[in-house]
Design an enzyme around this catalytic site. Structure first.
Site, mmCIF file in Angstrom:
data_model
loop_
_atom_site.group_PDB
_atom_site.id
_atom_site.type_symbol
_atom_site.label_atom_id
_atom_site.label_comp_id
_atom_site.label_asym_id
_atom_site.label_seq_id
_atom_site.Cartn_x
_atom_site.Cartn_y
_atom_site.Cartn_z
ATOM 1 N N CYS A 68 40.318 21.509 22.181
ATOM 2 C CA CYS A 68 39.722 22.161 23.307
ATOM 3 C C CYS A 68 40.460 23.503 23.937
ATOM 4 O O CYS A 68 41.558 23.318 23.967
ATOM 5 C CB CYS A 68 39.479 21.249 24.351
ATOM 6 S SG CYS A 68 38.375 21.628 25.678
ATOM 7 N N CYS A 72 43.327 21.505 30.696
ATOM 8 C CA CYS A 72 43.728 20.501 31.584
ATOM 9 C C CYS A 72 44.961 19.589 31.258
ATOM 10 O O CYS A 72 45.062 18.982 30.323
ATOM 11 C CB CYS A 72 42.360 19.313 31.346
ATOM 12 S SG CYS A 72 40.863 20.435 31.570
ATOM 13 N N CYS A 75 44.881 15.889 29.654
ATOM 14 C CA CYS A 75 44.128 15.652 28.482
ATOM 15 C C CYS A 75 44.624 15.771 26.928
ATOM 16 O O CYS A 75 45.112 16.904 26.655
ATOM 17 C CB CYS A 75 42.980 16.571 28.530
ATOM 18 S SG CYS A 75 41.530 16.200 27.334
ATOM 19 N N CYS A 112 27.443 7.206 26.704
ATOM 20 C CA CYS A 112 27.754 8.150 27.086
ATOM 21 C C CYS A 112 28.622 8.837 26.181
ATOM 22 O O CYS A 112 29.486 8.495 25.125
ATOM 23 C CB CYS A 112 28.741 8.074 28.021
ATOM 24 S SG CYS A 112 29.685 9.536 28.927
ATOM 25 N N CYS A 143 24.162 9.388 28.556
ATOM 26 C CA CYS A 143 24.979 9.993 29.374
ATOM 27 C C CYS A 143 25.756 11.064 28.534
ATOM 28 O O CYS A 143 25.714 10.782 27.229
ATOM 29 C CB CYS A 143 25.961 9.155 30.246
ATOM 30 S SG CYS A 143 27.170 10.086 31.240
ATOM 31 N N CYS A 203 26.927 11.863 37.315
ATOM 32 C CA CYS A 203 28.189 11.153 37.422
ATOM 33 C C CYS A 203 29.260 12.029 37.505
ATOM 34 O O CYS A 203 29.502 12.857 36.825
ATOM 35 C CB CYS A 203 28.299 10.361 35.883
ATOM 36 S SG CYS A 203 29.866 9.495 35.546
ATOM 37 N N ARG A 275 33.024 3.422 39.136
ATOM 38 C CA ARG A 275 33.385 2.762 37.776
ATOM 39 C C ARG A 275 34.747 2.896 37.801
ATOM 40 O O ARG A 275 35.522 3.793 38.103
ATOM 41 C CB ARG A 275 32.736 3.781 36.652
ATOM 42 C CG ARG A 275 33.070 3.255 35.629
ATOM 43 C CD ARG A 275 32.448 3.904 34.245
ATOM 44 N NE ARG A 275 31.091 3.883 34.506
ATOM 45 C CZ ARG A 275 30.235 4.862 34.533
ATOM 46 N NH1 ARG A 275 31.069 6.193 34.296
ATOM 47 N NH2 ARG A 275 28.943 4.947 34.587
HETATM 48 N N1 SAM Z 1 35.283 18.398 28.015
HETATM 49 C C1 SAM Z 1 34.456 17.808 28.931
HETATM 50 C C2 SAM Z 1 34.935 18.066 30.393
HETATM 51 O O1 SAM Z 1 36.126 18.334 30.638
HETATM 52 O O2 SAM Z 1 34.261 18.072 31.338
HETATM 53 C C3 SAM Z 1 34.092 16.387 28.659
HETATM 54 C C4 SAM Z 1 35.138 15.183 28.277
HETATM 55 S S1 SAM Z 1 36.659 15.181 29.413
HETATM 56 C C5 SAM Z 1 37.506 14.326 28.399
HETATM 57 C C6 SAM Z 1 35.950 14.046 30.614
HETATM 58 C C7 SAM Z 1 36.903 13.646 31.821
HETATM 59 O O3 SAM Z 1 37.708 12.673 31.210
HETATM 60 C C8 SAM Z 1 37.712 14.696 32.452
HETATM 61 O O4 SAM Z 1 37.058 15.317 33.238
HETATM 62 C C9 SAM Z 1 38.771 13.639 33.159
HETATM 63 O O5 SAM Z 1 38.425 13.144 34.426
HETATM 64 C C10 SAM Z 1 38.770 12.344 32.044
HETATM 65 N N2 SAM Z 1 40.304 12.338 31.293
HETATM 66 C C11 SAM Z 1 40.507 13.126 30.303
HETATM 67 N N3 SAM Z 1 41.862 12.754 29.907
HETATM 68 C C12 SAM Z 1 42.121 11.757 30.828
HETATM 69 C C13 SAM Z 1 43.291 11.093 30.676
HETATM 70 N N4 SAM Z 1 44.255 11.227 30.140
HETATM 71 N N5 SAM Z 1 43.512 9.891 31.629
HETATM 72 C C14 SAM Z 1 42.406 9.769 32.546
HETATM 73 N N6 SAM Z 1 41.251 10.497 32.479
HETATM 74 C C15 SAM Z 1 41.045 11.603 31.580
HETATM 75 C C1 DTB Z 2 35.266 9.738 32.824
HETATM 76 O O1 DTB Z 2 35.380 10.185 34.056
HETATM 77 N N1 DTB Z 2 36.486 9.292 32.291
HETATM 78 C C2 DTB Z 2 35.783 9.054 30.914
HETATM 79 C C3 DTB Z 2 34.625 9.780 30.801
HETATM 80 N N2 DTB Z 2 34.399 10.217 32.190
HETATM 81 C C4 DTB Z 2 34.172 10.820 29.822
HETATM 82 C C5 DTB Z 2 37.072 9.925 29.895
HETATM 83 C C6 DTB Z 2 38.363 9.061 30.005
HETATM 84 C C7 DTB Z 2 39.287 9.611 28.966
HETATM 85 C C8 DTB Z 2 40.559 9.043 28.846
HETATM 86 C C9 DTB Z 2 41.368 9.771 27.958
HETATM 87 C C10 DTB Z 2 40.910 9.615 26.483
HETATM 88 O O2 DTB Z 2 40.481 8.540 25.796
HETATM 89 O O3 DTB Z 2 40.778 10.618 25.759
HETATM 90 FE FE1 SF4 Z 3 38.788 20.013 27.253
HETATM 91 FE FE2 SF4 Z 3 40.181 17.611 27.785
HETATM 92 FE FE3 SF4 Z 3 39.716 19.447 29.882
HETATM 93 FE FE4 SF4 Z 3 37.585 18.215 28.624
HETATM 94 S S1 SF4 Z 3 39.258 17.450 29.820
HETATM 95 S S2 SF4 Z 3 37.707 20.313 29.102
HETATM 96 S S3 SF4 Z 3 38.210 17.880 26.692
HETATM 97 S S4 SF4 Z 3 40.932 19.738 27.885
#
Ligand code: SAM
Ligand code: DTB
Ligand code: SF4
Length: 329
Positions: A68, A72, A75, A112, A143, A203, A275
């Site tokens: 990506c 973030c 992530c 989702c 979702c 959401c 949630r």
């Molecule tokens: N890329 C899209 C975005 O960022 O909107 C959708 C997928 S992203 C992985 C969705 C959400 O997962 C993020 O906004 C964040 O709140 C959550 N998330 C990602 N990595 C995480 C982590 N290591 N621990 C907890 N929540 C996480």
């Molecule tokens: C949200 O708030 N939590 C979910 C979903 N929306 C997409 C994602 C959590 C991701 C946790 C790290 C991972 O599994 O990559």
């Molecule tokens: Fe990309 Fe992860 Fe950020 Fe979503 S949360 S925009 S997957 S880096």
């Protein structure tokens, strides 16, 4: 024999007409309440709007993984961090459908689909629309979480049968620039506006445990609670610390502070599904039970979140049985 008066519980379709004007200081005052008083108050609010024995189950699937362009800090899918996950292009429709069918058979009510994109290109959106329609046809709520949306993309998803769009604010505005640099808070608010305008359910939640202060947690909840209308679904994630990400060594948040965050979300977002989201893998059952007491009434269900682990479905079913909770159908 007396007959109990039926209670009507709020459903995700119920509009939330009242815009709340929460000050961060009001929310900090909730956080500062004696722990058991706070949980008691949240449990009382929960019972005004929901059946406390019912829990909504959403299953996640990563339909496009890793690589990506966003940075973030939490992530594992960001291309900016080392040691990130194995990349996987957009899944085929039949792979998505098989996962959705399995989720339905296990008792999930919502499916989702998450993609590691800054936002979908039109060509990608066409494929996602097909997935949405096909998953919807299985009788599941749909979702998607695909990143930022351009004009008209939310409407296309709605027309394809999408019920919810997940797009998180993640943290307080003041903390945001410590965590993400490639897009702004305003960008997120803009996407949420497009989602609402298209008539999709929102959401929207955030992450705690990213070295933020209690004031930052209150700032996040204030932003969520002041969205008008309030989001139908509010995921509260505990940071999953993944090696190679800038937050891999974040300070652990005490479990009571996590429960307080759930309770404060329940009080300020009384009609939303709150949630208990990422982080459950490492949470003792008793802590999860206290979160349900404090008003959490939804979970991610299935052995994987997007790239990291989640409790096994069997384990969650046993926990629900022990706690006399039943899935929302
Ligand atoms: N890329 C899209 C975005 O960022 O909107 C959708 C997928 S992203 C992985 C969705 C959400 O997962 C993020 O906004 C964040 O709140 C959550 N998330 C990602 N990595 C995480 C982590 N290591 N621990 C907890 N929540 C996480
Ligand atoms: C949200 O708030 N939590 C979910 C979903 N929306 C997409 C994602 C959590 C991701 C946790 C790290 C991972 O599994 O990559
Ligand atoms: Fe990309 Fe992860 Fe950020 Fe979503 S949360 S925009 S997957 S880096």
């Amino acid at each position: 024999m007396t007959t109990a008066t039926p209670i009507r519980f709020a459903t995700p379709a119920t509009p939330h007409p009242v815009a709340n004007q929460w000050q961060v200081s009001d929310i900090e005052a909730l956080f500062d309440m004696p722990f058991l008083d706070l949980v008691y108050r949240a449990a009382s609010v929960h019972r005004e709007h929901f059946d406390p024995q019912t829990i909504q189950l959403s299953t996640l699937l990563s339909i496009k993984t890793g690589g990506c362009p966003e940075d973030c800090g939490y992530c594992p899918q960001s291309a900016h961090h080392s040691g990130s996950v194995d990349k996987q292009g957009l899944l085929e429709l039949d792979e998505v459908l098989a996962a959705a069918q399995a989720a339905k058979e296990r008792g999930a009510s919502r499916f989702c689909m998450g993609a590691a994109w800054r936002g979908p290109k039109q060509q990608d959106l066409e494929a996602v629309k097909e997935m949405v329609s096909a998953v919807k046809a299985l009788g599941l709520e749909t979702c998607a979480t695909l990143g930022m949306l351009k004009d008209n993309q939310a409407q296309q998803l709605k027309d394809a049968g999408l019920d919810y769009y997940n797009h998180n604010l993640d943290t307080a505005p003041e903390k945001y620039n410590d965590i993400i640099h490639t897009r702004q808070y305003e960008d997120r608010i803009n996407t949420l506006g497009k989602v609402r305008d298209a008539g999709l359910h929102v959401c929207c939640g955030g992450i705690v445990g990213m070295n933020e202060t209690r004031q930052d947690r209150a700032g996040l909840i204030a932003q969520l609670a002041n969205l008008d209308p309030q989001p139908e679904s509010v995921p509260i994630n505990q940071l999953v610390k993944v090696e190679g990400t800038p937050l891999a060594d974040a300070e652990d948040l005490d479990w009571t502070e996590f429960v307080r965050t759930i309770a404060v979300a329940r009080i300020t977002l009384p009609k939303s599904y709150v949630r208990l989201s990422a982080g459950r893998h490492d949470m003792p059952e008793a802590m999860q039970a206290l979160c349900f007491m404090a008003g959490a009434n939804s979970i991610f269900y299935g052995e994987k979140l997007l790239t990291t682990g989640n409790p096994e479905s069997d384990h969650d079913r046993k926990l629900m049985t022990k706690l006399d909770l039943r899935p929302l159908s």
